[in-house]
Design a protein around this motif. Structure first.
Motif, PDB file in Angstrom:
ATOM      1  N   PHE A   1     -38.554  -8.949 -62.238  1.00  0.00           N
ATOM      2  CA  PHE A   1     -38.342  -7.801 -63.120  1.00  0.00           C
ATOM      3  C   PHE A   1     -36.861  -7.569 -63.400  1.00  0.00           C
ATOM      4  O   PHE A   1     -36.465  -7.195 -64.507  1.00  0.00           O
ATOM      5  CB  PHE A   1     -38.960  -6.539 -62.499  1.00  0.00           C
ATOM      6  CG  PHE A   1     -38.246  -6.059 -61.268  1.00  0.00           C
ATOM      7  CD1 PHE A   1     -37.253  -5.109 -61.329  1.00  0.00           C
ATOM      8  CD2 PHE A   1     -38.556  -6.604 -60.023  1.00  0.00           C
ATOM      9  CE1 PHE A   1     -36.573  -4.685 -60.194  1.00  0.00           C
ATOM     10  CE2 PHE A   1     -37.895  -6.192 -58.881  1.00  0.00           C
ATOM     11  CZ  PHE A   1     -36.902  -5.236 -58.958  1.00  0.00           C
TER      12      PHE A   1
ATOM     13  N   PHE B   1     -41.689  -1.737 -69.082  1.00  0.00           N
ATOM     14  CA  PHE B   1     -42.644  -2.836 -69.026  1.00  0.00           C
ATOM     15  C   PHE B   1     -43.987  -2.380 -69.585  1.00  0.00           C
ATOM     16  O   PHE B   1     -44.281  -1.178 -69.657  1.00  0.00           O
ATOM     17  CB  PHE B   1     -42.835  -3.309 -67.579  1.00  0.00           C
ATOM     18  CG  PHE B   1     -41.644  -4.025 -67.018  1.00  0.00           C
ATOM     19  CD1 PHE B   1     -41.457  -5.383 -67.261  1.00  0.00           C
ATOM     20  CD2 PHE B   1     -40.709  -3.352 -66.255  1.00  0.00           C
ATOM     21  CE1 PHE B   1     -40.352  -6.049 -66.745  1.00  0.00           C
ATOM     22  CE2 PHE B   1     -39.604  -4.008 -65.733  1.00  0.00           C
ATOM     23  CZ  PHE B   1     -39.422  -5.358 -65.984  1.00  0.00           C
TER      24      PHE B   1
ATOM     25  N   SER C   1     -44.169  -8.065 -69.834  1.00  0.00           N
ATOM     26  CA  SER C   1     -44.685  -8.360 -68.500  1.00  0.00           C
ATOM     27  C   SER C   1     -45.283  -7.063 -67.965  1.00  0.00           C
ATOM     28  O   SER C   1     -44.898  -5.963 -68.395  1.00  0.00           O
ATOM     29  CB  SER C   1     -43.575  -8.857 -67.573  1.00  0.00           C
ATOM     30  OG  SER C   1     -43.099 -10.116 -67.999  1.00  0.00           O
TER      31      SER C   1
END
Length: 228
Positions: free
Chosen positions: A92, A109, A181
């Motif tokens: 991340f 995200f 993601s």
């Protein structure tokens, strides 16, 4: 480098798992993890202080207050605000840094819940869309220090909906991206209240704000419904 800022209040069950998760999925770009406790009455503070490489800080209770307090002591130029029950994807931090290097100074995200239910799956699908109505704090938030400072941080008059108010300012600056993601967040409020009661509460807060409700009115309505 990135500073992770985690506001907590009575998170003794979730916090250890989150810290282990961050250690596994980080690609090494995180400089510090700042845990800001709002006066927990359980073992949250003890867990945070015992963890390695953690900066522990305290403030008055309230996520806006706690997140601003964390930002004030952060040492890096990229802030990543994360809830204690949200688990970001692998690498991340590298994904965030790449966006900033590409000129995207704030974003989040895509989000999915840790509960398999068609409605929650649908709500998660909508977080793919880069539209302000699809945003929320459980999706986490990265923002550069300069932009955070320019927008004067989170509005501390808000005890609920503080994430949405700040994100609204980011959209006003035309600075928001959605990283493709998935962050996984807890459905614990849906489990506690029931899916439809919880969704109704969120819808009520949204429309009350659209119709001009004050920060205090939103807070009173939220906790009144929460405790029914």
């Amino acid at each position: 480098m990135i500073s992770i800022i985690i506001p907590v209040y009575n998170e003794e069950e979730r916090l250890p798992a989150l810290l282990r998760h961050l250690d596994v999925v980080s690609s090494g770009i995180v400089s510090e993890i700042i845990i800001v406790d709002g006066g927990s009455s359980d073992k949250t503070a003890e867990i945070a202080q015992a963890a390695e490489n953690i900066v522990f800080h305290t403030s008055e209770k309230g996520r806006a207050l706690q997140m601003n307090a964390g930002a004030k002591i952060a040492k890096t130029d990229i802030f990543y605000f994360l809830h204690a029950d949200s688990f970001p994807p692998k690498d991340f931090d590298a994904l965030i840094l790449k966006e900033v290097q590409n000129g995207n100074l704030a974003g989040c995200f895509q989000m999915k819940f840790d509960k398999d239910h068609w409605w929650l799956n649908l709500m998660g699908w909508f977080t793919k869309l880069n539209h302000i109505s699809c945003r929320g704090g459980d999706q986490s938030l990265f923002v550069t220090r300069d932009l955070f400072t320019k927008l004067q941080g989170f509005d501390e008059s808000y005890k609920v909906y503080e994430d949405n108010e700040f994100i609204k300012k980011l959209y006003g600056e035309k600075q928001f991206t959605v990283i493709k993601s998935w962050i996984t967040t807890s459905a614990r409020l849906y489990d506690r209240m029931g899916i439809w009661k919880t969704q109704r509460l969120f819808a009520e807060i949204y429309w009350k704000k659209r119709r001009g409700a004050s920060a205090e009115e939103l807070y009173e309505h939220y906790y009144k419904r929460l405790n029914l």
